[in-house]
Design an enzyme around this catalytic site. Structure first.
Site, PDB file in Angstrom:
ATOM      1  N   ASP A 143      -9.985  -4.761  -5.310  1.00  0.00           N
ATOM      2  CA  ASP A 143      -9.408  -3.741  -4.427  1.00  0.00           C
ATOM      3  C   ASP A 143     -10.062  -2.393  -4.712  1.00  0.00           C
ATOM      4  OD1 ASP A 143      -7.838  -2.044  -2.904  1.00  0.00           O
ATOM      5  OD2 ASP A 143      -5.960  -3.021  -3.443  1.00  0.00           O
ATOM      6  N   HIS A 175      -8.361  -5.511  -0.953  1.00  0.00           N
ATOM      7  CA  HIS A 175      -7.080  -4.926  -0.555  1.00  0.00           C
ATOM      8  C   HIS A 175      -6.432  -5.713   0.585  1.00  0.00           C
ATOM      9  CE1 HIS A 175      -4.204  -1.602  -0.382  1.00  0.00           C
ATOM     10  NE2 HIS A 175      -4.308  -1.643   0.936  1.00  0.00           N
ATOM     11  N   CYS A 207       0.839  -1.195   0.000  1.00  0.00           N
ATOM     12  CA  CYS A 207       0.000   0.000   0.000  1.00  0.00           C
ATOM     13  C   CYS A 207       0.881   1.256   0.000  1.00  0.00           C
ATOM     14  CB  CYS A 207      -0.963  -0.048   1.185  1.00  0.00           C
ATOM     15  SG  CYS A 207      -2.268   1.197   1.120  1.00  0.00           S
TER      16      CYS A 207
END
Length: 362
Positions: free
Chosen positions: A305, A334, A150
């Site tokens: 996601d 995610h 991320c």
């Protein structure tokens, strides 16, 4: 027997089955507080081998290291990094240890009010650079395999562009790179006309963890405020489900703030101006050029996601000069990319093999 009676008896059977399941759920309710209280997280044994301010570097114990370049995991500044080692059966860390890597993980710690002035240059050119230098010395290797998740993937990309010689392989895991409008709600919500990031940071100093959690929950309110609890009720008699549920809840509610100036910079320069892709982003006075990235590059994306759409990560391929570039995707969200059972069956063994094939045997 008539079709009408068939239907009647089918419904009666279903009713009895559901009544029995409801009784099983009720009987298991007494165990729920104990399961919740005994939830285990961060299973893999490790040692803290480096500290700097709030940062701690974890080195996981492994008696079967047979690859020279270690893996350094750079997690986001949001939430806590133990999502990558949440459960023994769904642990990214364990997948990498099993393949023979020395594995290190950065825990950025919790920023205090005194840390509000920290900027991305402090994290990338300061803390992350110091950690990479330490890991190289500790593992007796001139390079690391850098895995960024991320926001940690965005920072890992910046680091590799500035310090390519220290990175053997770059692995980006649901990393936002192209912040153009690509379907993500955060891209919409953080637009300058919708979000006054200056007002937020000027008022609070650091970006509050509660604000971040509420934002993430509102991306899918039906799932987060209705369906999740319905699933909890439906599976009150499934102790494996309950253990996973409470582990995830522990992590999801373990929110931490982000240093104010870092958050301001990330929103304004990346989400609002997309400077990294445009070649305009600077750290410590240096232009961060994605074209300086030449090492093998692996992009891991999740098809569902809604926090970092796959297109945001995959866009980097057009800007780097790496000759060895590959993408792997999985039908997950995610977080499922890290903890989903499908991800650990189908994705992570291949990821570990990809990195190993491009590393040096001891």
């Amino acid at each position: 027997m008539t079709p009408l009676l068939d239907v009647f008896f089918d419904y009666q059977k279903m009713a009895w089955q559901e009544t029995f399941r409801m009784q099983e759920r009720m009987l298991n309710m007494a165990k729920v507080p104990k399961i919740a209280g005994n939830v285990q997280i961060a299973h893999s044994p490790h040692d803290v081998v480096y500290e700097e301010d709030a940062l701690q570097l974890l080195r996981f114990r492994n008696d079967s290291v047979d690859l020279a370049e270690p893996i350094l995991i750079c997690y986001a500044l949001v939430n806590r990094p133990y999502i990558l080692d949440l459960e023994s059966r769904r642990s990214v860390v364990r997948q990498l240890l099993k393949r023979g890597f020395e594995v290190y993980l950065i825990d950025w710690g919790i920023p205090t009010a005194a840390d509000r002035s920290l900027r991305l240059k402090d994290y990338v050119c300061g803390f992350l650079k110091n950690v990479v230098d330490f890991v190289c010395e500790d593992a007796d290797s001139p390079q690391v395999n850098l895995l960024g998740y991320c926001m940690g993937g965005t920072m890992s990309t910046m680091f590799t562009a500035l310090y390519q010689s220290q990175v053997r392989n770059l692995i980006l895991m649901a990393a936002p790179i192209d912040f153009d409008d690509n379907g993500g709600l955060l891209n919409l919500w953080t637009r300058e006309e919708h979000f006054d990031v200056d007002g937020l940071i000027d008022a609070f100093g650091n970006c509050p963890g509660s604000f971040l959690q509420s934002t993430f929950q509102l991306r899918d309110p039906i799932q987060n405020f209705v369906a999740k609890y319905q699933s909890f009720y439906e599976k009150l008699d499934d102790e494996d489900f309950l253990e996973n549920y409470f582990a995830m809840e522990h992590w999801a509610n373990d929110n931490i703030p982000i240093a104010g100036e870092t958050f301001r910079e990330f929103v304004k320069k990346l989400y609002q101006r997309n400077e990294l892709i445009k070649g305009e982003f600077r750290l410590n006075g240096k232009l961060v050029r994605l074209s300086e990235i030449t090492c093998p590059l692996l992009m891991l994306v999740a098809d569902r996601d809604d926090l970092v759409p796959a297109a945001s990560t995959l866009a980097i391929e057009k800007y780097v000069r790496s000759k060895d570039v590959q993408a792997m995707s999985i039908d997950a969200g995610h977080i499922g990319l890290a903890v989903g059972s499908r991800s650990h069956r189908q994705l992570w063994p291949n990821v570990a093999m990809w990195i190993a094939d491009r590393s040096t045997n001891r």
